[in-house]
Design a protein around this motif. Structure first.
Motif, PDB file in Angstrom:
ATOM      1  N   HIS A 185       0.835  -1.210   0.000  1.00  0.00           N
ATOM      2  CA  HIS A 185       0.000   0.000   0.000  1.00  0.00           C
ATOM      3  C   HIS A 185       0.869   1.259   0.000  1.00  0.00           C
ATOM      4  N   PHE A 186       1.998   1.191   0.726  1.00  0.00           N
ATOM      5  CA  PHE A 186       2.897   2.349   0.745  1.00  0.00           C
ATOM      6  C   PHE A 186       3.568   2.538  -0.615  1.00  0.00           C
ATOM      7  N   VAL A 187       4.004   1.448  -1.234  1.00  0.00           N
ATOM      8  CA  VAL A 187       4.646   1.575  -2.544  1.00  0.00           C
ATOM      9  C   VAL A 187       3.640   2.077  -3.572  1.00  0.00           C
ATOM     10  N   ARG A 188       2.418   1.556  -3.545  1.00  0.00           N
ATOM     11  CA  ARG A 188       1.385   2.053  -4.457  1.00  0.00           C
ATOM     12  C   ARG A 188       1.131   3.544  -4.218  1.00  0.00           C
ATOM     13  N   ALA A 189       1.081   3.956  -2.953  1.00  0.00           N
ATOM     14  CA  ALA A 189       0.844   5.373  -2.651  1.00  0.00           C
ATOM     15  C   ALA A 189       1.953   6.248  -3.234  1.00  0.00           C
ATOM     16  N   VAL A 190       3.207   5.761  -3.193  1.00  0.00           N
ATOM     17  CA  VAL A 190       4.313   6.515  -3.791  1.00  0.00           C
ATOM     18  C   VAL A 190       4.125   6.620  -5.300  1.00  0.00           C
ATOM     19  N   TYR A 191       3.794   5.497  -5.950  1.00  0.00           N
ATOM     20  CA  TYR A 191       3.540   5.519  -7.395  1.00  0.00           C
ATOM     21  C   TYR A 191       2.427   6.522  -7.717  1.00  0.00           C
ATOM     22  N   GLU A 192       1.307   6.409  -6.997  1.00  0.00           N
ATOM     23  CA  GLU A 192       0.160   7.275  -7.274  1.00  0.00           C
ATOM     24  C   GLU A 192       0.482   8.731  -6.979  1.00  0.00           C
ATOM     25  N   GLY A 193       1.200   8.998  -5.878  1.00  0.00           N
ATOM     26  CA  GLY A 193       1.537  10.379  -5.541  1.00  0.00           C
ATOM     27  C   GLY A 193       2.368  11.047  -6.611  1.00  0.00           C
ATOM     28  N   ILE A 194       3.284  10.290  -7.198  1.00  0.00           N
ATOM     29  CA  ILE A 194       4.106  10.828  -8.283  1.00  0.00           C
ATOM     30  C   ILE A 194       3.246  11.097  -9.518  1.00  0.00           C
ATOM     31  N   VAL A 195       2.320  10.179  -9.825  1.00  0.00           N
ATOM     32  CA  VAL A 195       1.395  10.401 -10.946  1.00  0.00           C
ATOM     33  C   VAL A 195       0.557  11.645 -10.694  1.00  0.00           C
ATOM     34  N   PHE A 196       0.036  11.793  -9.479  1.00  0.00           N
ATOM     35  CA  PHE A 196      -0.810  12.946  -9.166  1.00  0.00           C
ATOM     36  C   PHE A 196      -0.009  14.246  -9.214  1.00  0.00           C
ATOM     37  N   GLY A 197       1.280  14.176  -8.849  1.00  0.00           N
ATOM     38  CA  GLY A 197       2.130  15.357  -8.980  1.00  0.00           C
ATOM     39  C   GLY A 197       2.258  15.792 -10.426  1.00  0.00           C
ATOM     40  N   HIS A 198       2.394  14.811 -11.330  1.00  0.00           N
ATOM     41  CA  HIS A 198       2.418  15.132 -12.766  1.00  0.00           C
ATOM     42  C   HIS A 198       1.083  15.724 -13.206  1.00  0.00           C
ATOM     43  N   MET A 199      -0.012  15.138 -12.741  1.00  0.00           N
ATOM     44  CA  MET A 199      -1.338  15.619 -13.134  1.00  0.00           C
ATOM     45  C   MET A 199      -1.570  17.061 -12.682  1.00  0.00           C
ATOM     46  N   TYR A 200      -1.057  17.388 -11.515  1.00  0.00           N
ATOM     47  CA  TYR A 200      -1.183  18.754 -10.990  1.00  0.00           C
ATOM     48  C   TYR A 200      -0.538  19.747 -11.954  1.00  0.00           C
ATOM     49  N   HIS A 201       0.634  19.367 -12.472  1.00  0.00           N
ATOM     50  CA  HIS A 201       1.315  20.226 -13.442  1.00  0.00           C
ATOM     51  C   HIS A 201       0.558  20.268 -14.769  1.00  0.00           C
ATOM     52  N   ILE A 202       0.075  19.126 -15.207  1.00  0.00           N
ATOM     53  CA  ILE A 202      -0.616  19.065 -16.499  1.00  0.00           C
ATOM     54  C   ILE A 202      -1.886  19.902 -16.476  1.00  0.00           C
ATOM     55  N   GLU A 203      -2.602  19.916 -15.353  1.00  0.00           N
ATOM     56  CA  GLU A 203      -3.781  20.778 -15.218  1.00  0.00           C
ATOM     57  C   GLU A 203      -3.405  22.240 -15.410  1.00  0.00           C
TER      58      GLU A 203
END
Length: 505
Positions: free
Chosen positions: A378-396
Motif C-alpha cells: 500500500h505504501f509503494v502504491r501510494a508513492v507511485y500514485e503520488g508521483i502520478v498525481f504530482g504530474h497531473m497537478y502540473h498538467i492541469e
C-alpha cells in the motif's frame, strides 16, 4: 567502415553514454551512478572529480563493449539536468562541488524577488519563467552572500553538460536551450542582459558567462588529454547538445503542437510546444526549443521518480540487497507489489515533495491516512500514485494555456514499469505512446551530432527518421472514476496541508 554517434547524459545522479548508428539504432550503452552529497539541510551537490570520472568510465565502457575503433565516432553530443550550478576555472578544475537542481538552500531569495513588483513587469517578459531555488540565479546570489571567494576563483559559469563539454574540448560555451531555462538569459531576445542580471544582483558575473551556441553548432573537438583519458579520438567534434527536457521531448518525437510529453525522472517534467511563447507568472517555464520558431512550454518540479528511489533506499534496503543477490532489480519487486493491489484498496496518500516543490510553497513530503492494516504494497502504491498525481497537478496548469492533447509521449524510468505506465494512462485518461528507445536523453542529444555531422538537415528531420512508437498504452475507462476521486482527494488534502506547511511542521 560504419560510422557512429555518441550521446552522453548526465542526470541528477546517473551518468550514461550510448552509441548509435547514424540512423539512430542504439548499439551499446553504459551507466554509472554518482553520489548525491547533502552536506547541510537543503543542499544537494555532487563531487566534480567523481562526475568527471563517471563520464570517463561510461565512455570507455561503451567503446569496450562495442569493440569499435574510436575513429568511427564522427560526432558527440551531451545532455544533462538543467539548472543547478557548475563553476569552473580555465584549467578545467572547479572551486566548488557541482550543485544539482534539487538544491533548496536559496529559497529566501525567491520570496524577495517575487515581492518586487519589477519581477512581473520587467523580468518575466524577458525570462518567460518562474524563479526557484535550484536555478543558478538563486544559487549565485547565495554564494555571493555566503562564499564570495568561490565566485571570485571561478572563470566560467556552466550548466552540467556545458561543463563536461568544456572538459572534453577545452572550449567554453553555453548552449541556448539549456541556458534559456535558468533566468540568466533574456529568452525573448536570446541574449545576455545587464538589466536582467542587475535585478538579481548579479551584475559582476556577466564576464563569467561564456558565449552562446546553438544545439547543432560545432562546439569544440576532443583534446589530446581527453582522448588519452577516455579512449576517444583526438579531434572528434562535439555539438552544442541539449537541455535534458528538450532532449527527452525530441527523442519522444515531440514535433507537433497537439501532443504532450511527460518525463518521469528526477524531476516531474510535463511539456508541449507552441509557435507563440506562453508567458504567465503562474507558469513554470517557457524555454527555447531545438526546432526553429518553436517554444517549449513546461510545468515541472523535483517531485517525480526520485521520490521512489529515496523510499527504496530508506525503507527497502533488505529487499534491495536480496534482489540484487538474485540478479534482479528491487524495482521489479516494487512493480509486483503495486500490481498486487488496486487503486480502490487503500486511501493512503503520498505527497512527493522530498526535494521541495516550486508549485506548493513550503511543502514537505508525507503520507496521509496511515492505518495499522496498511502493508508494504500500500505504501509503494501510494508513492507511485503520488508521483502520478504530482504530474497531473502540473498538467492541469499547462492545460490552462491550451487544449487537451490527443495523446502523450512519455519518457524516463517509468517506461520500464508497465504497471506504472497503465496508472498514468488510467489517471490522465489519454493514450500514452511509448517510443522504441531505452535512453531518451542520449537519443535526443545525439540528434544534434547527427545534424552537426550533416546526416540530417534539421533536428525535426532527425526526429522523424530516428523515433519510432513501440506501443500505445490505452486508458481503462473503468478506472477513470476511482483515480479521479483519489486525485481530487489529493488536491483537497494538499490545500489543507498548505496551511500546516506554512507555519512549519
Amino acid at each position: 567502415m560504419e560510422n557512429y554517434l555518441l550521446g552522453i547524459d548526465n542526470g541528477g545522479t546517473v551518468t550514461k553514454a550510448a552509441l548509435y548508428t547514424l540512423s539512430g539504432k542504439e548499439v551499446e550503452i553504459a551507466s554509472q551512478k554518482t553520489k548525491m552529497i547533502m552536506p547541510k539541510p537543503f543542499h544537494t551537490e555532487r563531487d566534480i572529480d567523481e562526475l568527471w570520472e563517471a563520464n570517463v568510465k561510461v565512455i570507455k565502457e561503451v567503446l569496450r563493449k562495442s569493440a569499435i575503433d574510436a575513429g568511427q565516432i564522427v560526432g558527440i553530443s551531451i545532455t544533462g539536468h538543467g539548472n543547478g550550478l557548475y563553476l569552473a576555472t580555465k584549467d578545467g578544475g572547479s572551486p566548488y562541488n557541482g550543485i544539482i537542481s534539487t538544491d533548496n538552500r536559496a529559497k529566501k531569495y525567491i520570496d524577495e524577488w517575487y515581492a518586487d513588483p519589477r519581477f512581473e513587469t520587467e523580468v518575466l517578459p524577458k525570462t518567460m519563467q518562474s524563479v526557484w531555488a535550484g536555478q543558478p540565479v538563486a544559487l549565485l546570489a547565495w554564494l555571493q552572500d555566503h562564499e564570495q571567494e568561490v565566485i571570485d576563483q571561478s572563470d566560467y559559469i556552466f550548466m552540467v553538460k556545458d561543463f563536461l563539454r568544456f572538459k572534453l574540448t577545452g572550449e567554453a560555451y553555453l548552449e541556448l536551450t539549456d541556458i534559456s531555462g535558468t533566468s540568466l538569459l533574456n529568452v525573448r531576445d536570446q541574449c545576455f542582459d545587464e538589466e536582467l542580471l542587475d535585478f538579481f544582483g548579479l551584475q559582476k558575473i556577466l564576464t563569467k558567462l561564456p558565449p552562446l551556441k546553438q544545439a547543432t553548432d560545432v562546439c569544440g573537438y576532443i583534446t589530446k588529454e581527453a582522448a588519452e583519458a577516455t579512449g576517444l579520438k583526438e579531434g572528434t567534434p562535439l555539438a552544442g547538445g541539449l537541455f535534458d527536457i528538450a532532449a527527452s521531448a525530441i527523442a519522444s518525437g515531440l514535433v507537433e503542437e497537439n501532443k504532450l510529453c511527460i518525463v518521469a525522472g528526477t524531476w516531474s517534467i510535463n511539456e508541449y510546444i507552441t509557435k507563440k511563447p506562453v508567458i504567465d507568472k503562474d507558469l513554470f517555464m517557457t524555454s527555447i526549443y531545438c526546432l526553429p520558431d518553436y517554444w517549449l512550454t513546461t510545468e515541472a518540479s523535483p517531485t517525480s521518480a526520485s521520490n521512489l528511489e529515496w523510499f527504496i533506499d530508506k525503507f527497502m534496503v533488505g529487499e534491495k540487497f536480496e534482489y540484487e543477490n538474485q540478479g534482479r532489480s528491487v524495482y521489479d519487486l516494487c512493480n509486483e507489489l503495486v500490481a498486487s493491489t488496486g487503486p480502490e484498496d487503500s486511501n493512503l496518500l503520498f505527497f512527493p515533495f522530498l526535494f521541495g516543490s516550486n508549485t506548493v510553497p513550503n511543502a514537505t513530503s508525507c503520507f496521509i491516512g496511515m492505518n495499522s492494516w496498511h502493508k508494504q504494497e500500500h505504501f509503494v502504491r501510494a508513492v507511485y500514485e503520488g508521483i502520478v498525481f504530482g504530474h497531473m497537478y502540473h498538467i492541469e496548469r499547462l492545460l490552462k494555456y491550451g487544449d487537451k492533447p490527443v495523446s502523450s509521449r512519455i519518457a524516463g524510468g517509468v517506461t520500464k514499469s508497465d504497471v506504472w505506465l497503465q496508472m498514468f494512462a488510467d489517471s490522465l485518461q489519454i493514450p500514452l505512446e511509448i517510443v522504441e528507445v531505452k535512453e531518451h536523453g542520449t537519443l535526443g542529444t545525439v540528434m544534434c551530432a547527427a545534424v552537426m555531422n550533416g546526416q540530417y538537415g534539421s533536428i525535426k528531420e532527425a526526429a522523424i527518421k530516428m523515433v519510432n512508437v513501440d506501443r500505445i498504452i490505452k486508458p481503462n475507462l473503468d478506472k477513470a472514476k476511482v483515480y479521479a476521486e483519489k486525485y481530487n482527494r489529493y488536491k483537497e488534502t494538499l490545500e489543507h496541508m498548505e496551511k500546516i506547511w506554512k507555519v512549519g511542521i
